[in-house]
Design a protein around this motif. Structure first.
Motif, PDB file in Angstrom:
ATOM      1  N   LYS A  49       0.873  -1.169   0.000  1.00 30.93           N
ATOM      2  CA  LYS A  49       0.000   0.000   0.000  1.00 30.93           C
ATOM      3  C   LYS A  49       0.912   1.220   0.000  1.00 30.93           C
ATOM      4  N   ALA A  77      -2.939   3.633  -2.153  1.00 35.03           N
ATOM      5  CA  ALA A  77      -3.540   2.499  -2.860  1.00 35.03           C
ATOM      6  C   ALA A  77      -2.473   1.420  -3.040  1.00 35.03           C
ATOM      7  N   TRP A  78      -2.914   0.252  -3.481  1.00 38.36           N
ATOM      8  CA  TRP A  78      -2.046  -0.921  -3.578  1.00 38.36           C
ATOM      9  C   TRP A  78      -1.345  -1.022  -4.935  1.00 38.36           C
ATOM     10  N   PRO A 132      -7.005  -6.264  -4.084  1.00 35.98           N
ATOM     11  CA  PRO A 132      -7.565  -4.937  -3.808  1.00 35.98           C
ATOM     12  C   PRO A 132      -7.502  -4.095  -5.081  1.00 35.98           C
ATOM     13  N   LYS A 133      -8.026  -2.888  -5.018  1.00 35.08           N
ATOM     14  CA  LYS A 133      -7.913  -1.967  -6.145  1.00 35.08           C
ATOM     15  C   LYS A 133      -6.433  -1.613  -6.313  1.00 35.08           C
ATOM     16  N   LYS A 144      -2.964   0.932 -14.119  1.00 33.24           N
ATOM     17  CA  LYS A 144      -3.197  -0.146 -15.087  1.00 33.24           C
ATOM     18  C   LYS A 144      -1.935  -0.921 -15.399  1.00 33.24           C
ATOM     19  N   GLN A 199      -1.604  -3.548 -12.790  1.00 33.26           N
ATOM     20  CA  GLN A 199      -2.650  -4.544 -13.047  1.00 33.26           C
ATOM     21  C   GLN A 199      -2.216  -5.493 -14.162  1.00 33.26           C
TER      22      GLN A 199
END
Length: 154
Positions: free
Chosen positions: A38, A44-45, A131-132, A136, A139
């Motif tokens: 995090k 955020a992660w 998690p979110k 991108k 991701q």
């Protein structure tokens, strides 16, 4: 190796768009859950990693950043992928095209080293309970890892 390369560069160019090189890694535990960080900049992660310092290889940066951000000593096992087209806008107004080299890493040892202030938390996550993720590009690396679709170039 020059320390704080980005700070020195940003003093000259301010928030103007630049191209930066990053390296990081995916560390999985024995249940194939991946370690996520995090981040304090985005709250955020994402995956542990960061910018290369001048004169540093991508593998050296990955290992150094992992230690700084997680307190874990790792070694690179294989190339996960290379992503070159993602534009990142930071909360401080910096803009950079992120050329990122991501590795699959393995744990060498845990240390007692304090983690950097860039890390708010560290947790392992399974493919189905992610998690979110803050961008991108991270991701993309995570999807390719879990799909066993690597090495890849994007």
């Amino acid at each position: 190796m020059t320390k704080d390369y980005i700070k020195a560069l940003r003093k000259k160019v301010g928030h103007e768009p630049i191209i930066l090189n990053f390296a990081g890694g995916i560390l999985a535990n024995d249940q194939n859950k991946i370690l996520l960080q995090k981040r304090s900049d985005f709250d955020a992660w994402g995956l542990p990693g960061g910018a290369l310092e001048f004169g540093e290889s991508a593998q050296e940066a990955c290992v150094r950043e992992f230690l700084e951000e997680t307190g874990l000593k790792v070694r690179t096992k294989s190339l996960l992928g290379v992503s070159t087209k993602f534009i990142q806008r930071y909360p401080n107004q910096d803009v950079a095209q992120a050329v990122t080299i991501e590795f699959v890493v393995e744990l060498v040892e845990k240390t007692s080293k304090e983690v950097s202030s860039e890390t708010l938390d560290l947790k392992y996550f399974s493919k189905n309970k992610l998690p979110k993720i803050f961008n991108k590009q991270h991701q993309l690396f995570i999807y390719h890892y879990f799909d066993k679709d690597y090495p890849f170039i994007n």
